[in-house]
Design a protein around this motif. Sequence first.
Motif, PDB file in Angstrom:
ATOM      1  N   VAL A 189       0.868  -1.179   0.000  1.00 50.44           N
ATOM      2  CA  VAL A 189       0.000   0.000   0.000  1.00 50.44           C
ATOM      3  C   VAL A 189       0.896   1.217   0.000  1.00 50.44           C
ATOM      4  CG1 VAL A 189      -1.691   1.338   1.302  1.00 50.44           C
ATOM      5  CG2 VAL A 189      -1.941  -1.141   1.128  1.00 50.44           C
ATOM      6  N   ASP A 190       0.741   2.046  -1.047  1.00 51.99           N
ATOM      7  CA  ASP A 190       1.626   3.187  -1.213  1.00 51.99           C
ATOM      8  C   ASP A 190       1.050   4.435  -0.550  1.00 51.99           C
ATOM      9  OD1 ASP A 190       3.662   4.816  -2.017  1.00 51.99           O
ATOM     10  OD2 ASP A 190       2.910   5.096  -4.058  1.00 51.99           O
ATOM     11  N   LYS A 191      -0.191   4.774  -0.859  1.00 52.16           N
ATOM     12  CA  LYS A 191      -0.835   5.965  -0.302  1.00 52.16           C
ATOM     13  C   LYS A 191      -2.180   5.577   0.289  1.00 52.16           C
ATOM     14  CE  LYS A 191       1.323   9.005  -3.729  1.00 52.16           C
ATOM     15  NZ  LYS A 191       1.089   9.940  -4.861  1.00 52.16           N
ATOM     16  N   CYS A 192      -2.576   6.301   1.325  1.00 53.87           N
ATOM     17  CA  CYS A 192      -3.848   6.004   1.982  1.00 53.87           C
ATOM     18  C   CYS A 192      -4.425   7.300   2.546  1.00 53.87           C
ATOM     19  CB  CYS A 192      -3.643   4.986   3.100  1.00 53.87           C
ATOM     20  SG  CYS A 192      -5.174   4.439   3.876  1.00 53.87           S
ATOM     21  N   SER A 193      -5.677   7.615   2.163  1.00 56.93           N
ATOM     22  CA  SER A 193      -6.330   8.848   2.632  1.00 56.93           C
ATOM     23  C   SER A 193      -7.821   8.577   2.850  1.00 56.93           C
ATOM     24  CB  SER A 193      -6.158   9.968   1.607  1.00 56.93           C
ATOM     25  OG  SER A 193      -6.871  11.126   2.015  1.00 56.93           O
ATOM     26  N   PRO A 194      -8.285   8.779   4.108  1.00 55.23           N
ATOM     27  CA  PRO A 194      -7.512   9.178   5.291  1.00 55.23           C
ATOM     28  C   PRO A 194      -6.554   8.079   5.719  1.00 55.23           C
ATOM     29  CG  PRO A 194      -9.756   8.595   5.887  1.00 55.23           C
ATOM     30  CD  PRO A 194      -9.726   8.592   4.393  1.00 55.23           C
ATOM     31  N   VAL A 195      -5.581   8.472   6.533  1.00 55.83           N
ATOM     32  CA  VAL A 195      -4.499   7.569   6.880  1.00 55.83           C
ATOM     33  C   VAL A 195      -4.976   6.482   7.849  1.00 55.83           C
ATOM     34  CG1 VAL A 195      -2.226   7.397   7.930  1.00 55.83           C
ATOM     35  CG2 VAL A 195      -2.810   9.386   6.526  1.00 55.83           C
ATOM     36  N   LEU A 196      -4.576   5.243   7.525  1.00 53.27           N
ATOM     37  CA  LEU A 196      -4.785   4.118   8.435  1.00 53.27           C
ATOM     38  C   LEU A 196      -3.462   3.781   9.105  1.00 53.27           C
ATOM     39  CD1 LEU A 196      -7.034   1.778   6.256  1.00 53.27           C
ATOM     40  CD2 LEU A 196      -7.754   3.203   8.173  1.00 53.27           C
ATOM     41  N   ASP A 197      -3.520   3.363  10.353  1.00 54.04           N
ATOM     42  CA  ASP A 197      -2.301   3.034  11.083  1.00 54.04           C
ATOM     43  C   ASP A 197      -1.571   1.865  10.404  1.00 54.04           C
ATOM     44  OD1 ASP A 197      -2.790   5.012  12.891  1.00 54.04           O
ATOM     45  OD2 ASP A 197      -3.793   3.691  14.350  1.00 54.04           O
ATOM     46  N   THR A 198      -0.263   1.890  10.533  1.00 55.51           N
ATOM     47  CA  THR A 198       0.563   0.828   9.936  1.00 55.51           C
ATOM     48  C   THR A 198       0.226  -0.530  10.546  1.00 55.51           C
ATOM     49  OG1 THR A 198       2.362   2.396   9.566  1.00 55.51           O
ATOM     50  CG2 THR A 198       2.929   0.065   9.495  1.00 55.51           C
ATOM     51  N   ASP A 199      -0.024  -0.558  11.863  1.00 50.75           N
ATOM     52  CA  ASP A 199      -0.327  -1.840  12.507  1.00 50.75           C
ATOM     53  C   ASP A 199      -1.683  -2.382  12.086  1.00 50.75           C
ATOM     54  OD1 ASP A 199      -1.822   0.060  13.741  1.00 50.75           O
ATOM     55  OD2 ASP A 199      -1.252  -0.452  15.793  1.00 50.75           O
ATOM     56  N   VAL A 200      -2.453  -1.563  11.367  1.00 54.82           N
ATOM     57  CA  VAL A 200      -3.725  -2.036  10.806  1.00 54.82           C
ATOM     58  C   VAL A 200      -3.490  -2.608   9.406  1.00 54.82           C
ATOM     59  CG1 VAL A 200      -6.013  -1.329   9.993  1.00 54.82           C
ATOM     60  CG2 VAL A 200      -5.126  -0.429  12.156  1.00 54.82           C
ATOM     61  N   ILE A 201      -2.699  -1.864   8.604  1.00 51.68           N
ATOM     62  CA  ILE A 201      -2.506  -2.248   7.203  1.00 51.68           C
ATOM     63  C   ILE A 201      -1.572  -3.444   7.054  1.00 51.68           C
ATOM     64  CG2 ILE A 201      -1.568  -1.464   4.988  1.00 51.68           C
ATOM     65  CD1 ILE A 201      -2.599   1.291   5.594  1.00 51.68           C
ATOM     66  N   GLU A 202      -0.495  -3.488   7.836  1.00 54.33           N
ATOM     67  CA  GLU A 202       0.522  -4.540   7.648  1.00 54.33           C
ATOM     68  C   GLU A 202      -0.034  -5.948   7.790  1.00 54.33           C
ATOM     69  OE1 GLU A 202       3.526  -4.376   6.528  1.00 54.33           O
ATOM     70  OE2 GLU A 202       3.408  -2.208   6.283  1.00 54.33           O
ATOM     71  N   PRO A 203      -0.834  -6.268   8.822  1.00 53.31           N
ATOM     72  CA  PRO A 203      -1.397  -7.629   8.903  1.00 53.31           C
ATOM     73  C   PRO A 203      -2.289  -7.953   7.709  1.00 53.31           C
ATOM     74  CG  PRO A 203      -1.568  -6.519  11.010  1.00 53.31           C
ATOM     75  CD  PRO A 203      -1.175  -5.477  10.017  1.00 53.31           C
ATOM     76  N   MET A 204      -3.024  -6.939   7.224  1.00 52.83           N
ATOM     77  CA  MET A 204      -3.886  -7.158   6.071  1.00 52.83           C
ATOM     78  C   MET A 204      -3.051  -7.485   4.820  1.00 52.83           C
ATOM     79  SD  MET A 204      -6.430  -3.960   6.847  1.00 52.83           S
ATOM     80  CE  MET A 204      -7.180  -4.020   5.230  1.00 52.83           C
ATOM     81  N   LEU A 205      -1.955  -6.749   4.632  1.00 51.57           N
ATOM     82  CA  LEU A 205      -1.074  -7.029   3.493  1.00 51.57           C
ATOM     83  C   LEU A 205      -0.439  -8.409   3.605  1.00 51.57           C
ATOM     84  CD1 LEU A 205       0.719  -3.592   2.948  1.00 51.57           C
ATOM     85  CD2 LEU A 205      -0.841  -4.736   1.360  1.00 51.57           C
ATOM     86  N   ALA A 206      -0.049  -8.769   4.819  1.00 48.26           N
ATOM     87  CA  ALA A 206       0.555 -10.090   5.017  1.00 48.26           C
ATOM     88  C   ALA A 206      -0.414 -11.189   4.635  1.00 48.26           C
ATOM     89  CB  ALA A 206       1.002 -10.243   6.468  1.00 48.26           C
ATOM     90  N   SER A 207      -1.680 -11.005   5.026  1.00 51.00           N
ATOM     91  CA  SER A 207      -2.702 -12.000   4.686  1.00 51.00           C
ATOM     92  C   SER A 207      -2.945 -12.035   3.185  1.00 51.00           C
ATOM     93  CB  SER A 207      -3.995 -11.669   5.427  1.00 51.00           C
ATOM     94  OG  SER A 207      -5.020 -12.575   5.057  1.00 51.00           O
ATOM     95  N   LEU A 208      -2.972 -10.824   2.538  1.00 52.07           N
ATOM     96  CA  LEU A 208      -3.181 -10.755   1.092  1.00 52.07           C
ATOM     97  C   LEU A 208      -2.052 -11.446   0.338  1.00 52.07           C
ATOM     98  CD1 LEU A 208      -4.480  -9.676  -1.513  1.00 52.07           C
ATOM     99  CD2 LEU A 208      -3.253  -7.523  -1.125  1.00 52.07           C
TER     100      LEU A 208
END
Length: 229
Positions: A189-208
């Motif tokens: 994930v390169d850009k996010c607006s509004p911003v989501l916390d990294t500890d929210v996005i990282e587990p989702m990316l790992a699962s993806l």
Amino acid sequence: MAETDEARIDILSQQTKDMEQKFAVFVESATKKLTESKNSYKESIREDKENTEQLKHKIIEASEKQKRSHAVLEQRNKVVGAAETEVADLQKVESDIKTRADALDTRIAALNAKKAALMKSKQQQATQAGQRSSMLASGLEMYKEWLGLHFVRVDDEALCFTFTRIDPAEPERKFKFTIQVDGAGVYHVDKCSPVLDTDVIEPMLASLNKSNDFGGFVRQMRVEFKKLV
């Protein structure tokens, strides 16, 4: 008797004179021969002396010539020795160059093989990334209408997603994020607006990246954006 003695004396006297004349002739002849022999001997000695001097000069010249020849021979031997040494050094250099050239050829062949393998791998990764991007595009069409989802392709490996219909107070409010696939086929994930916390996005990316369930990832992003309302 007296006449007989006188006759004998005359005869003896005559014989003596004859003997003296013969002796004088002999002495003169012997003296002449001796003088001639002496002169001849002196001439012979002179000639022998001249011949000896000439021979001595020839011997000296021959000796000098021999010395010069020896010096020239030594110089030639030195030149030949130096040339042989130089040839040996050049042969060694040639051998070293050949060895290095062989090693370089081997290394070039190995590098070419590695380059070909890397290019093949890169092409495979590019193909895989393109396929995954295409899958993303086709898989997201179904969410456009009922999730208010729209997306545009940023480049060959990135998509920008926009959600609406999240904020009940402002249905057209936009919630955006950009996701891209790198050369190894990994999502980011390169850009996010509004911003989501990294500890929210990282587990989702790992699962993806593990499951490749892109539809589930998009739905989860909408859920996380909805939590911000």
